[in-house]
Design an enzyme around this catalytic site. Structure first.
Site, mmCIF file in Angstrom:
data_model
loop_
_atom_site.group_PDB
_atom_site.id
_atom_site.type_symbol
_atom_site.label_atom_id
_atom_site.label_comp_id
_atom_site.label_asym_id
_atom_site.label_seq_id
_atom_site.Cartn_x
_atom_site.Cartn_y
_atom_site.Cartn_z
ATOM 1 C CE LYS A 62 -0.541 0.082 5.034
ATOM 2 N NZ LYS A 62 0.209 1.345 5.235
ATOM 3 C CE LYS A 91 4.411 -3.905 8.363
ATOM 4 N NZ LYS A 91 3.905 -4.712 9.467
ATOM 5 C CG ASP A 92 5.051 4.124 9.418
ATOM 6 O OD1 ASP A 92 5.561 3.001 9.563
ATOM 7 O OD2 ASP A 92 5.287 5.080 10.163
ATOM 8 C CE LYS A 93 -3.377 8.762 4.910
ATOM 9 N NZ LYS A 93 -4.314 9.862 5.224
#
Length: 392
Positions: A62, A91-93
């Site tokens: 993503k 997980k980080d955006k």
């Protein structure tokens, strides 16, 4: 209420900017078997021979999505609820990330048809097991630092010194508290104190400098207790704020407004408060060093600090004195962490320093790239702060 991250292991630093673009921050999950889920690379995961038709795993890649929002959108596309999906960790955006996701009672052909901007699904596997939180070894990080203050030989010397670090202060990073709105721990403290009104206003109100204009106006209306107008003004992307305001309008209860949140989100507030106090424990221990001392409780031969809960296991000796002093200053008791239907929080311990694996760097034009691996639960930003923050 700062985030309690103010100690450093070296006096070297480079300065610089991270996350100018999502591609500057790459997070690749490492499976329990040690497989790195590389960005843009397909890996074959063999189907189980006696597949019972229940579970399918896939790799989710993503860009600029939170894990939860990505999974919610995938679930919508295949006509299922989010609870049909499991994953090992958030997980980080604002990054490019990979991770394994498991789903229950979803057709493979439906998953393979999913097309969403910024999301790729691949490496499907038929299996008979769930993916649960914590089902990973850790993550590999590849991070570009742009516009470092140091140049040429000075930059190289600083990087050589910093890359000799084998350990880092195992602070909970800013993601734990909210990257643009670091208030999650404040909400948690209000809830521990059973001040539901304060918690509601901290989460739905309390405008901060990085809020966009529309949400800032809505938050101001919350603080003015003009809830109906605030509900109208909040952009639809602020899903939980809108739901909470609506629940308060309907029930008149701040506590009931929090109960409409999913359990993982309710836990997040208390976990953030626990993390905030843990960061302070690291700061207090710093002056004594992190070599094991009498009374320490060790995790992987490293001194640990308390994450307070209703069954807190305190250290003894100097470490125990630090923990009890903070616990008593906050007026905490075991019952504070038993919050009825909202949830109960047993407490835990966490290593105060973390190990860095396979650290390396390379310099490119007006930037440099760091690559390293961390075990699950450790924050890359806690390593990066040694590199880019000025140490006064």
């Amino acid at each position: 209420m700062p985030l309690n991250m103010n100690k450093y292991l070296t006096d070297a630093y480079t300065g610089g900017i991270i996350k100018k673009y999502p591609e500057d921050f790459i997070v690749e999950e490492i499976t329990p078997e040690g497989i790195i889920l590389e960005v843009g690379k397909s890996i074959e995961f063999k189907d189980e021979e006696n597949w019972k038709g229940n579970y399918i795993h896939f790799t989710l890649e993503k860009r600029n999505w939170t894990t939860l929002d990505a999974i919610r959108e995938i679930a919508n596309r295949v006509g299922k609820q989010r609870k049909h999906f499991g994953f090992a960790g958030n997980k980080d955006k604002y990054a490019v990330t990979t991770q394994r996701v498991g789903c229950f009672n979803v057709k493979l052909e439906d998953l393979m048809k999913v097309k969403i901007k910024g999301i790729i699904l691949r490496d499907f596997q038929k299996t008979n097991r769930k993916i649960r939180l914590g089902d990973l070894w850790g993550n590999r990080f590849t991070i570009r630092v742009r516009e470092p203050e140091l140049k040429g030989k000075e930059l190289e010397e600083a990087l050589n010194k910093l890359c000799k670090l084998k350990y880092f202060l195992n602070y909970y990073g800013v993601q734990r508290f909210g990257t643009t709105r670091p208030i999650t721990h404040i909400v948690g403290r209000f809830i521990i104190e059973r001040d539901w009104e304060g918690a509601f206003h901290a989460y739905c109100g309390t405008p901060l400098p990085y809020d966009d204009k529309k949400s800032k106006l809505a938050r101001e209306l919350v603080d003015e207790e003009n809830f109906k107008e605030a509900y109208k003004k909040f952009p639809k992307a602020f899903f939980y704020e809108r739901r909470m305001i609506k629940a308060y309008i309907e029930t008149g209860s701040y506590q009931k407004a929090f109960m409409i949140l999913p359990p993982y989100l309710r836990c997040m507030f208390i976990n953030a408060y626990q993390s905030y106090l843990f960061n302070e424990i690291i700061n207090r221990r710093f002056e004594y060093g992190f070599e094991p001392m009498e009374g320490d409780i060790l995790i992987d031969n490293v001194p640990s600090g308390a994450l307070f809960g209703y069954k807190t296991r305190f250290a003894s000796g100097i470490q125990g004195e630090i923990e009890r002093e903070i616990y008593e200053r906050e007026n905490l008791s075991p019952e504070d962490f038993k919050i009825g239907e909202f949830g109960s929080f047993i407490g835990d311990r966490r290593a105060m320093i973390g190990k860095i694996y396979n650290m390396k760097y390379w310099i490119e034009d007006d930037s440099y790239v760091l690559q390293f691996c961390l075990k699950k639960g450790n924050y890359a930003t806690s390593v990066l702060r040694e590199f880019i923050e000025k140490k006064d």
